[in-house]
Design an enzyme around this catalytic site. Structure first.
Site, PDB file in Angstrom:
ATOM      1  N   THR A  41       0.957  -1.704  -0.383  1.00  0.00           N
ATOM      2  CA  THR A  41      -0.296  -0.109   0.189  1.00  0.00           C
ATOM      3  C   THR A  41       1.002   1.002  -0.005  1.00  0.00           C
ATOM      4  OG1 THR A  41      -1.485  -1.067   1.234  1.00  0.00           O
ATOM      5  CG2 THR A  41      -1.219   1.379   1.531  1.00  0.00           C
ATOM      6  N   ARG A  72     -13.282  -8.874  -0.964  1.00  0.00           N
ATOM      7  CA  ARG A  72     -11.955  -8.747  -0.378  1.00  0.00           C
ATOM      8  C   ARG A  72     -11.506  -6.930  -0.266  1.00  0.00           C
ATOM      9  NH1 ARG A  72      -6.587  -6.147   1.295  1.00  0.00           N
ATOM     10  NH2 ARG A  72      -6.163  -6.651   3.563  1.00  0.00           N
ATOM     11  N   ILE A  73     -11.641  -6.178   1.024  1.00  0.00           N
ATOM     12  CA  ILE A  73     -11.699  -4.809   0.515  1.00  0.00           C
ATOM     13  C   ILE A  73     -10.729  -4.768   2.179  1.00  0.00           C
ATOM     14  CG2 ILE A  73     -11.815  -2.313   1.427  1.00  0.00           C
ATOM     15  CD1 ILE A  73     -15.277  -3.446  -0.238  1.00  0.00           C
ATOM     16  N   GLY A  74      -9.694  -3.775   2.770  1.00  0.00           N
ATOM     17  CA  GLY A  74      -8.637  -4.220   3.753  1.00  0.00           C
ATOM     18  C   GLY A  74      -9.272  -2.799   4.128  1.00  0.00           C
ATOM     19  N   ASP A  75      -8.044  -2.670   4.793  1.00  0.00           N
ATOM     20  CA  ASP A  75      -7.891  -1.302   6.045  1.00  0.00           C
ATOM     21  C   ASP A  75      -7.535  -0.069   4.957  1.00  0.00           C
ATOM     22  OD1 ASP A  75      -5.084  -1.929   5.546  1.00  0.00           O
ATOM     23  OD2 ASP A  75      -5.034   0.303   6.610  1.00  0.00           O
ATOM     24  N   THR A  80       0.298   0.906   6.215  1.00  0.00           N
ATOM     25  CA  THR A  80      -0.065   0.031   5.461  1.00  0.00           C
ATOM     26  C   THR A  80       0.873  -1.521   6.487  1.00  0.00           C
ATOM     27  OG1 THR A  80       1.710  -0.387   4.148  1.00  0.00           O
ATOM     28  CG2 THR A  80       2.335   0.281   5.562  1.00  0.00           C
ATOM     29  N   TRP A 127      -0.820  -5.837   6.832  1.00  0.00           N
ATOM     30  CA  TRP A 127      -2.093  -6.721   7.494  1.00  0.00           C
ATOM     31  C   TRP A 127      -3.351  -5.915   7.421  1.00  0.00           C
ATOM     32  CZ3 TRP A 127      -1.716 -11.926   9.761  1.00  0.00           C
ATOM     33  CH2 TRP A 127      -2.572 -13.279   9.215  1.00  0.00           C
ATOM     34  N   GLY A 128      -4.292  -5.187   6.054  1.00  0.00           N
ATOM     35  CA  GLY A 128      -5.629  -5.187   6.221  1.00  0.00           C
ATOM     36  C   GLY A 128      -6.728  -4.926   7.531  1.00  0.00           C
TER      37      GLY A 128
END
Length: 348
Positions: A212, A240-243, A263, A265-266
């Site tokens: 990221t 899937r969507i992360g942080d 940045t 592991w979301g």
């Protein structure tokens, strides 16, 4: 009468000169600074060729200087964040924009967010596949809609209505990223891959890479802005969507405290609400940004099992680049104009 007129004239001139002097001093004392990241993970010098290291540093410097020039010329922190992230999004070196990783279906799905520390307004987008620079769309959502987050087809339709540049999905194709997908699919794993090496998301998550990109800036008016952009996880499934597009998890900005871009592991950054937690610790416990960042990343995040890092700065321009991995692509220019570029955890 003439003496009185002369006296008034003298006072007027003195007052104007004094005001001009104070304005010049105020301009001189105005603090501005910028910090960026391009991903954190197991980034080791032994695995990096000299040529690749130089290229990463070149793009990092280009990006941070782009934003710094905007700030130096009196531009807004929002403009600095957006234009800086554009440089990183346009580079195939980073997992954002042009260099985005591939999903399980062989697509590139992009997420981004931006926040204005002055108004606490924010904009975010998720799962778009045709937006050249996702951070631009995130800002448009913030400024031209009543919403905070838009996703997928709806976000892309909104982009088409607001003159956001759209591209054919083929634009995002990078061979090394596609090869990473094929390796991940062979092992039926999901990988948070930064640069195309075969390090997979499994029990050995500490060897994964995160790509990221993000930027935080403080402008001459004292306004802080933060932004984050990503392609997410290689081989990710089910939308899937992360942080990165989640305000408070991957991005947060508040003039009263700080600006943060994350940045890593979301899932862990979302569960820890990392970006906001740092701000809250500063606001409620009176911690400095350095102590708050260390507490959240080195203790809270690490204890839960999450890997990654953050960049941030406070209202005084104090910069932090905190991470619990072997490295993080990063660069900054502080309030004194000092440029710093880093890749590895050890001093360089």
């Amino acid at each position: 009468m003439k003496k009185y007129t002369f006296f008034l004239l003298f006072i007027l001139i003195f007052t104007q000169c004094d005001t001009a002097k104070k304005n010049m001093e105020s301009e001189t004392n105005q603090k501005f600074a910028i910090v960026i990241h391009g991903g954190a993970g197991t980034i080791l010098k032994k695995n990096m060729t000299p040529e690749m290291e130089l290229e990463y540093k070149r793009v990092l410097e280009q990006a941070v200087r782009t934003g710094y020039a905007i700030l130096k010329n009196g531009g807004s922190s929002l403009d600095a964040v957006e234009k800086t992230i554009n440089i990183l999004e346009d580079s195939p070196l980073f997992n954002a924009g042009k260099g985005a990783v591939f999903t399980n279906q062989g697509k590139n799905e992009l997420d981004a967010s931006i926040m204005d520390g002055k108004t606490l307004k924010a904009g975010a987008i998720a799962g778009v596949t045709t937006v050249k620079n996702p951070i631009n769309l995130a800002r448009a959502v913030m400024e031209k809609s009543e919403h905070v987050m838009l996703s997928r087809e709806g976000a892309e339709f909104f982009a088409s209505q607001h003159n956001i540049e759209l591209v054919n999905p083929a634009y995002f194709y990078v061979e090394s990223r596609y090869q990473s997908l094929l390796r991940a699919q062979e092992k039926d794993k999901t990988t948070l891959d930064h640069n195309g090496q075969s390090e997979f998301y499994d029990s050995n998550i500490k060897d994964a890479k995160f790509g990221t990109v993000g930027c935080v800036a403080l402008d001459k008016k004292g306004n802080i802005a933060a932004g984050t952009s990503t392609g997410g996880m290689t081989n990710k499934k089910w939308g899937r969507i992360g942080d990165a597009p989640i305000i408070g998890a991957g991005t947060y900005a508040n003039n009263a405290t700080c600006g943060i871009s994350a940045t890593g592991w979301g899932e862990f950054f979302m569960r820890n609400v990392v970006a906001y937690d740092i701000s809250a610790m500063m606001e409620y416990k009176g911690l400095t940004i350095e102590k708050a960042a260390n507490e959240v990343i080195q203790k809270k995040l690490t204890k839960l099992g999450g890997d990654g890092g953050i960049i941030g700065l406070d209202k005084n321009g104090t910069i932090v680049m905190e991470f619990n991995t072997a490295g993080m692509y990063r660069a900054s220019i502080d309030t004194k104009g000092k440029l710093t570029i880093g890749i590895y955890k050890e001093n360089e």
